[in-house]
Scaffold this active site. Structure first.
Site, PDB file in Angstrom:
ATOM      1  N   LYS A  90       0.832  -1.194   0.000  1.00 13.70           N
ATOM      2  CA  LYS A  90       0.000   0.000   0.000  1.00 13.70           C
ATOM      3  C   LYS A  90       0.868   1.246   0.000  1.00 13.70           C
ATOM      4  O   LYS A  90       1.985   1.155   0.500  1.00 13.70           O
ATOM      5  CB  LYS A  90      -0.958   0.026   1.195  1.00 13.70           C
ATOM      6  CG  LYS A  90      -0.401  -0.321   2.559  1.00 13.70           C
ATOM      7  CD  LYS A  90       0.738   0.425   3.183  1.00 13.70           C
ATOM      8  CE  LYS A  90       0.703   1.876   3.430  1.00 13.70           C
ATOM      9  NZ  LYS A  90       1.925   2.382   4.120  1.00 13.70           N
ATOM     10  N   TYR A 148      -4.752   4.010   6.138  1.00 12.25           N
ATOM     11  CA  TYR A 148      -5.338   3.046   7.083  1.00 12.25           C
ATOM     12  C   TYR A 148      -6.627   3.593   7.691  1.00 12.25           C
ATOM     13  O   TYR A 148      -7.554   2.849   7.974  1.00 12.25           O
ATOM     14  CB  TYR A 148      -4.355   2.756   8.222  1.00 12.25           C
ATOM     15  CG  TYR A 148      -3.167   1.940   7.792  1.00 12.25           C
ATOM     16  CD1 TYR A 148      -3.242   0.551   7.727  1.00 12.25           C
ATOM     17  CD2 TYR A 148      -1.964   2.551   7.444  1.00 12.25           C
ATOM     18  CE1 TYR A 148      -2.155  -0.198   7.324  1.00 12.25           C
ATOM     19  CE2 TYR A 148      -0.872   1.803   7.048  1.00 12.25           C
ATOM     20  CZ  TYR A 148      -0.974   0.429   6.986  1.00 12.25           C
ATOM     21  OH  TYR A 148       0.109  -0.312   6.580  1.00 12.25           O
TER      22      TYR A 148
HETATM   23  P1  NAD Z   1      12.287   0.554   2.374  1.00 15.24           P
HETATM   24  O1  NAD Z   1      12.892   1.846   1.977  1.00 15.24           O
HETATM   25  O2  NAD Z   1      12.757  -0.070   3.644  1.00 15.24           O
HETATM   26  O3  NAD Z   1      12.472  -0.522   1.212  1.00 15.24           O
HETATM   27  C1  NAD Z   1      12.330  -0.193  -0.146  1.00 15.24           C
HETATM   28  C2  NAD Z   1      13.024  -1.220  -1.010  1.00 15.24           C
HETATM   29  O4  NAD Z   1      12.935  -0.781  -2.368  1.00 15.24           O
HETATM   30  C3  NAD Z   1      14.518  -1.386  -0.685  1.00 15.24           C
HETATM   31  O5  NAD Z   1      14.862  -2.747  -0.794  1.00 15.24           O
HETATM   32  C4  NAD Z   1      15.192  -0.580  -1.795  1.00 15.24           C
HETATM   33  O6  NAD Z   1      16.499  -1.048  -2.104  1.00 15.24           O
HETATM   34  C5  NAD Z   1      14.238  -0.818  -2.961  1.00 15.24           C
HETATM   35  N1  NAD Z   1      14.333   0.195  -4.006  1.00 15.24           N
HETATM   36  C6  NAD Z   1      14.410  -0.070  -5.325  1.00 15.24           C
HETATM   37  N2  NAD Z   1      14.482   1.061  -6.041  1.00 15.24           N
HETATM   38  C7  NAD Z   1      14.470   2.079  -5.163  1.00 15.24           C
HETATM   39  C8  NAD Z   1      14.546   3.492  -5.302  1.00 15.24           C
HETATM   40  N3  NAD Z   1      14.612   4.085  -6.484  1.00 15.24           N
HETATM   41  N4  NAD Z   1      14.507   4.235  -4.174  1.00 15.24           N
HETATM   42  C9  NAD Z   1      14.397   3.664  -2.956  1.00 15.24           C
HETATM   43  N5  NAD Z   1      14.320   2.310  -2.752  1.00 15.24           N
HETATM   44  C10 NAD Z   1      14.370   1.536  -3.859  1.00 15.24           C
HETATM   45  O7  NAD Z   1      10.717   0.781   2.398  1.00 15.24           O
HETATM   46  P2  NAD Z   1       9.614  -0.071   3.158  1.00 15.24           P
HETATM   47  O8  NAD Z   1       9.288   0.595   4.430  1.00 15.24           O
HETATM   48  O9  NAD Z   1       9.992  -1.496   3.180  1.00 15.24           O
HETATM   49  O10 NAD Z   1       8.347   0.171   2.179  1.00 15.24           O
HETATM   50  C11 NAD Z   1       8.178  -0.541   0.957  1.00 15.24           C
HETATM   51  C12 NAD Z   1       6.681  -0.555   0.614  1.00 15.24           C
HETATM   52  O11 NAD Z   1       5.969  -1.230   1.631  1.00 15.24           O
HETATM   53  C13 NAD Z   1       6.025   0.830   0.509  1.00 15.24           C
HETATM   54  O12 NAD Z   1       5.079   0.837  -0.520  1.00 15.24           O
HETATM   55  C14 NAD Z   1       5.351   1.018   1.862  1.00 15.24           C
HETATM   56  O13 NAD Z   1       4.226   1.890   1.821  1.00 15.24           O
HETATM   57  C15 NAD Z   1       4.942  -0.397   2.167  1.00 15.24           C
HETATM   58  N6  NAD Z   1       4.820  -0.678   3.605  1.00 15.24           N
HETATM   59  C16 NAD Z   1       3.696  -1.279   4.042  1.00 15.24           C
HETATM   60  C17 NAD Z   1       3.521  -1.571   5.378  1.00 15.24           C
HETATM   61  C18 NAD Z   1       2.286  -2.272   5.843  1.00 15.24           C
HETATM   62  O14 NAD Z   1       2.070  -2.341   7.050  1.00 15.24           O
HETATM   63  N7  NAD Z   1       1.485  -2.816   4.954  1.00 15.24           N
HETATM   64  C19 NAD Z   1       4.529  -1.218   6.286  1.00 15.24           C
HETATM   65  C20 NAD Z   1       5.688  -0.612   5.812  1.00 15.24           C
HETATM   66  C21 NAD Z   1       5.833  -0.340   4.456  1.00 15.24           C
END
Ligand code: NAD
Length: 343
Positions: A105, A190
């Site tokens: 999301k 949410y």
């Molecule tokens: P994060 O920054 O920790 O991870 C992002 C990942 O994308 C990394 O592995 C990174 O290397 C990769 N990536 C590839 N291309 C990229 C770029 N151009 N810039 C930045 N990163 C790049 O983020 P996250 O917190 O894991 O979030 C990822 C997704 O999950 C988002 O859409 C976020 O909204 C969602 N999320 C959902 C929940 C939930 O409870 N459902 C919780 C946290 C995050």
């Protein structure tokens, strides 16, 4: 379905915080999925995770060769956990490879993106899910029941807020082109969803929107604080807020003859509920694992997809209306919103 071990083979796209901290551990515990593949731009992570989770070389992909996953019979479904603006591209590539898809999301950074994802999955005849873990969470299922069955009489009002203090480290969440928006799209979503599944209907309008883009005491590319109201049928109003500058985590639903309050409401752990009868006695579960079992139920048993692409689209339609209302200062009606499908 992967016939060898009777579990669905899943490939994770993106090995960031949420993937590695929550999703992969939940998949490993799941009865229905097996982590069979990874897609990453980092050689080091490829080495680390393939060793840790026993993933063969042939199931390790990077962002360039990801499309060749098409011929890989170990993989039934792909989970996309990349920055918001990248979801569309990878959902469509996964669908074209003939794989079911889960995207995190918000589903996309615009209504148009969500529509294109839904079409691609429909055309490829694959299921599309959004990582909406709370649709499978017992406290939230109680709130849905209260609202949708009118067990305590009609709903009078809803209050919801979700906010946290974001870190000042240049992360993608603070970059408009990668995030699409700020606190509203990240955590306000949410609150939008909760109000919708409690009422069991879509809002008809958004109004009284206040948007501030000051984060770390300076203007930001994305919204830092948003408050808004959603009007539902039968004069039910949801009073909502989301923030990157202060903590809040609450859902309160007032019905004619009682209430339910959940706080914390939206975080992964420690949810706590109460009603006019005292503490809510429901189990605290691993939300991501419950989400994955729900998804397996759809793929394997054909159970209605509770967290479908349509659900993701509706939330983004509402988000666009809220941003529009913030800009114009006007109430924005939602008569073109996608029909509500949640049951
Ligand atoms: P994060 O920054 O920790 O991870 C992002 C990942 O994308 C990394 O592995 C990174 O290397 C990769 N990536 C590839 N291309 C990229 C770029 N151009 N810039 C930045 N990163 C790049 O983020 P996250 O917190 O894991 O979030 C990822 C997704 O999950 C988002 O859409 C976020 O909204 C969602 N999320 C959902 C929940 C939930 O409870 N459902 C919780 C946290 C995050």
């Amino acid at each position: 379905m992967n016939k060898k071990n009777k579990k669905l083979g899943i490939a994770m796209v993106g090995l960031g915080k949420y993937s590695t901290g929550q999703l992969i551990p939940a998949i490993v515990q799941s009865e229905s999925f097996s982590l069979k593949g990874i897609v990453t731009g980092s050689e080091e992570k490829a080495q680390e995770y393939s060793t840790k989770y026993d993933i063969p070389e042939k199931n390790i992909y990077n962002y360039d060769n990801f499309d060749s996953i098409k011929g890989n019979t170990d993989i039934d479904i792909v989970y996309i956990a990349l920055p918001n603006a990248m979801h569309e591209e990878y959902v469509i590539r996964a669908a074209m490879a003939g794989k079911h898809v889960i995207t995190e999301k918000p589903m996309g950074t615009s209504v148009k993106q969500c529509e294109r994802m839904i079409k691609a999955c429909k055309d490829a005849n694959v299921e599309l899910f959004v990582g909406y873990r709370l649709h499978f969470e017992p406290h939230h299922l109680e709130a849905m029941k209260l609202g949708q069955t009118k067990a305590k009489g009609p709903i009078k009002k809803i209050e919801g807020s979700f906010g946290f203090k974001i870190e000042d480290n240049g992360q993608w969440r603070l970059q408009k082109d990668l995030a699409g928006g700020g606190a509203l799209v990240d955590v306000g979503i949410y609150v939008i969803q909760a109000a919708r599944y409690v009422v069991g209907k879509n809002p008809i309008a958004v109004r009284n929107v206040k948007l501030e883009n000051t984060i770390f005491e300076r203007p930001s590319e994305v919204d830092g604080d948003v408050t808004w109201e959603m009007e539902f049928p039968d004069n039910v109003i949801a009073y909502c807020s989301s923030s990157y500058t202060k903590e809040s985590d609450k859902l309160y639903v007032e019905a004619e003859k009682g209430y339910i309050e959940i706080s914390p409401a939206y975080y992964y752990y420690g949810l706590q509920g109460s009603t006019e009868q005292g503490n809510l006695k429901v189990e605290r579960i691993n939300q991501q694992k419950a989400q994955m079992e729900g998804i397996a139920d759809t793929i394997i048993n054909g159970i209605h997809n509770r967290a479908s692409g349509i659900e993701g689209l509706i939330d983004v339609q509402i988000i666009e209306a809220i941003y529009k209302s913030a800009k114009t200062g006007e109430r924005v009606t939602l008569e073109k919103i996608q029909e509500y499908t949640h049951v």
